[in-house]
Design an enzyme around this catalytic site. Structure first.
Site, PDB file in Angstrom:
ATOM      1  N   GLY A  24      24.925  37.214  45.006  1.00 42.80           N
ATOM      2  CA  GLY A  24      24.076  36.550  44.020  1.00 42.80           C
ATOM      3  C   GLY A  24      22.695  36.242  44.582  1.00 42.80           C
ATOM      4  O   GLY A  24      21.668  36.430  43.926  1.00 42.80           O
ATOM      5  N   ARG A  91      30.611  43.320  44.009  1.00 39.24           N
ATOM      6  CA  ARG A  91      30.062  41.970  44.071  1.00 39.24           C
ATOM      7  C   ARG A  91      30.693  41.226  45.234  1.00 39.24           C
ATOM      8  O   ARG A  91      31.911  41.277  45.426  1.00 39.24           O
ATOM      9  CB  ARG A  91      30.328  41.246  42.749  1.00 39.24           C
ATOM     10  CG  ARG A  91      30.121  39.773  42.828  1.00 39.24           C
ATOM     11  CD  ARG A  91      29.913  39.064  41.506  1.00 39.24           C
ATOM     12  NE  ARG A  91      30.276  37.674  41.593  1.00 39.24           N
ATOM     13  CZ  ARG A  91      29.599  36.762  42.295  1.00 39.24           C
ATOM     14  NH1 ARG A  91      28.499  37.095  42.959  1.00 39.24           N
ATOM     15  NH2 ARG A  91      30.001  35.515  42.348  1.00 39.24           N
ATOM     16  N   VAL A  92      29.864  40.557  46.034  1.00 34.01           N
ATOM     17  CA  VAL A  92      30.353  39.696  47.113  1.00 34.01           C
ATOM     18  C   VAL A  92      29.763  38.305  46.885  1.00 34.01           C
ATOM     19  O   VAL A  92      28.555  38.172  46.700  1.00 34.01           O
ATOM     20  CB  VAL A  92      29.972  40.240  48.516  1.00 34.01           C
ATOM     21  CG1 VAL A  92      30.802  41.471  48.866  1.00 34.01           C
ATOM     22  CG2 VAL A  92      28.490  40.580  48.634  1.00 34.01           C
ATOM     23  N   GLY A  93      30.620  37.302  46.838  1.00 34.34           N
ATOM     24  CA  GLY A  93      30.089  35.975  46.540  1.00 34.34           C
ATOM     25  C   GLY A  93      31.063  34.875  46.897  1.00 34.34           C
ATOM     26  O   GLY A  93      32.073  35.118  47.562  1.00 34.34           O
ATOM     27  N   GLU A 183      34.004  31.886  39.239  1.00 31.47           N
ATOM     28  CA  GLU A 183      32.680  32.333  39.681  1.00 31.47           C
ATOM     29  C   GLU A 183      31.907  32.593  38.398  1.00 31.47           C
ATOM     30  O   GLU A 183      32.330  32.121  37.345  1.00 31.47           O
ATOM     31  CB  GLU A 183      32.785  33.543  40.636  1.00 31.47           C
ATOM     32  CG  GLU A 183      33.619  34.692  40.114  1.00 31.47           C
ATOM     33  CD  GLU A 183      32.836  35.667  39.294  1.00 31.47           C
ATOM     34  OE1 GLU A 183      31.881  36.256  39.809  1.00 31.47           O
ATOM     35  OE2 GLU A 183      33.195  35.902  38.119  1.00 31.47           O
ATOM     36  N   MET A 184      30.808  33.321  38.424  1.00 31.52           N
ATOM     37  CA  MET A 184      29.990  33.356  37.215  1.00 31.52           C
ATOM     38  C   MET A 184      29.468  34.739  36.815  1.00 31.52           C
ATOM     39  O   MET A 184      28.582  34.832  35.958  1.00 31.52           O
ATOM     40  CB  MET A 184      28.809  32.373  37.370  1.00 31.52           C
ATOM     41  CG  MET A 184      29.270  30.949  37.644  1.00 31.52           C
ATOM     42  SD  MET A 184      27.947  29.731  37.715  1.00 31.52           S
ATOM     43  CE  MET A 184      27.551  29.551  35.990  1.00 31.52           C
ATOM     44  N   GLU A 185      29.987  35.808  37.384  1.00 33.85           N
ATOM     45  CA  GLU A 185      29.366  37.114  37.146  1.00 33.85           C
ATOM     46  C   GLU A 185      30.305  38.287  36.864  1.00 33.85           C
ATOM     47  O   GLU A 185      29.911  39.234  36.172  1.00 33.85           O
ATOM     48  CB  GLU A 185      28.493  37.510  38.368  1.00 33.85           C
ATOM     49  CG  GLU A 185      27.259  36.677  38.579  1.00 33.85           C
ATOM     50  CD  GLU A 185      27.525  35.384  39.327  1.00 33.85           C
ATOM     51  OE1 GLU A 185      28.628  35.261  39.920  1.00 33.85           O
ATOM     52  OE2 GLU A 185      26.678  34.483  39.303  1.00 33.85           O
ATOM     53  N   SER A 207      34.595  28.764  48.494  1.00 36.07           N
ATOM     54  CA  SER A 207      33.606  27.828  49.048  1.00 36.07           C
ATOM     55  C   SER A 207      33.889  26.390  48.629  1.00 36.07           C
ATOM     56  O   SER A 207      33.350  25.450  49.212  1.00 36.07           O
ATOM     57  CB  SER A 207      32.199  28.212  48.589  1.00 36.07           C
ATOM     58  OG  SER A 207      32.106  28.121  47.175  1.00 36.07           O
ATOM     59  N   ASP A 208      34.703  26.216  47.596  1.00 34.99           N
ATOM     60  CA  ASP A 208      35.065  24.864  47.159  1.00 34.99           C
ATOM     61  C   ASP A 208      36.386  24.942  46.402  1.00 34.99           C
ATOM     62  O   ASP A 208      36.809  26.028  46.010  1.00 34.99           O
ATOM     63  CB  ASP A 208      33.958  24.238  46.302  1.00 34.99           C
ATOM     64  CG  ASP A 208      33.520  25.124  45.163  1.00 34.99           C
ATOM     65  OD1 ASP A 208      32.759  26.067  45.400  1.00 34.99           O
ATOM     66  OD2 ASP A 208      33.982  24.893  44.036  1.00 34.99           O
TER      67      ASP A 208
HETATM   68  N1  HPA Z   1      31.960  27.205  39.784  1.00 38.99           N
HETATM   69  C1  HPA Z   1      31.308  28.329  39.466  1.00 38.99           C
HETATM   70  N2  HPA Z   1      30.925  29.213  40.356  1.00 38.99           N
HETATM   71  C2  HPA Z   1      31.211  28.970  41.643  1.00 38.99           C
HETATM   72  C3  HPA Z   1      31.888  27.824  42.040  1.00 38.99           C
HETATM   73  C4  HPA Z   1      32.293  26.905  41.059  1.00 38.99           C
HETATM   74  O1  HPA Z   1      32.907  25.864  41.355  1.00 38.99           O
HETATM   75  N3  HPA Z   1      32.006  27.857  43.394  1.00 38.99           N
HETATM   76  C5  HPA Z   1      31.415  29.004  43.790  1.00 38.99           C
HETATM   77  N4  HPA Z   1      30.936  29.676  42.738  1.00 38.99           N
END
Ligand code: HPA
Length: 236
Positions: A24, A91-93, A183-185, A207-208
């Protein structure tokens, strides 16, 4: 087939490889190119969405930022596929984990991408179409990860239009349907690839965590990112 420039990509004569990694963040694209690729040349600076082409173990590969969200990745992937002949889009994210058995830094490989976006409506299908990744890329990525003893989760992710959603129950409903991570894509990327008959995949680092609220630090993410990038590059 190959165009010289589009509204969002102006390579100024630099080739774009048939295989591209799509983080991204454009600065992550620069980092990947500088860290992993040889003979790199910048092929895009429009809107600071940096793109680079180089070689990995002698094979041509490109890497470019996509920006955040389905509208952004959709327009870049459309131009890469339809105007520059790109065939493999990876895609890598990062992603937010949505199942209890997942840990920070685990790698998620998207088999499918559910979505709350309207992007898929444009195809006017007489029902609900399931955006899937390329089985060829998916199977190879899983095998590469297993050979590295990398902990992975393969399944359905949620490509959400919302980072800050108003409905507090929405994520719980998706979790109950077995969604691994948000994620968003990817749904936009997978739809564009399927409509054009090319291959796409999404590989993510957790990541979370939406259940435990655990988060990584920026420094930790940089290291954790390595496994995901190396899996993606070995696909080349
Ligand atoms: N929401 C949307 N996209 C993300 C998130 C999330 O918590 N963490 C990493 N990408």
């Amino acid at each position: 087939m190959v165009t010289t420039s589009t509204p969002h990509i102006n390579p100024k004569g630099v080739d774009i490889a048939e295989t591209i990694l799509l983080p991204g963040d454009p600065l992550r694209a620069k980092f990947i190119a500088e860290t992993y690729l040889d003979d790199i040349r910048c092929f895009n600076e429009v809107r600071n969405i940096l793109g680079f082409t180089g070689t990995y173990r002698g094979r041509p590969v490109s890497v470019m930022g996509t920006g955040m969200g389905i509208p952004s990745i959709s327009l870049y992937s459309y131009e890469l596929i339809h105007f520059f002949g790109v065939k493999n889009l990876i895609r890598v994210g990062t992603c937010g984990a949505m199942q209890a058995n997942m840990n920070l830094y685990d790698v998620v490989i998207a088999q499918g991408a559910s979505t709350n976006s309207n992007y898929l409506h444009q195809f006017n299908l007489p029902g609900f179409w399931a955006p899937l990744s390329s089985y060829r890329l998916l199977e190879q990525a899983k095998r590469i990860a297993d050979n590295r003893s990398q902990r992975t989760h393969v399944g359905n992710v949620l490509s959400s239009d919302l980072f800050y959603g108003a409905d507090p129950d929405a994520m719980t409903k998706w979790m109950k349907m077995g969604i691994l991570a948000v994620e968003m894509e990817s749904a936009g990327l997978f739809a564009n690839a399927a409509a054009a008959g090319v291959d796409a995949l999404g590989i993510f680092t957790v990541s979370d965590h939406l259940i435990t609220n655990a988060e990584t630090t920026a420094a930790e993410r940089q290291t954790a990112f390595t496994a995901m990038i190396e899996i993606a590059l070995e696909l080349v």
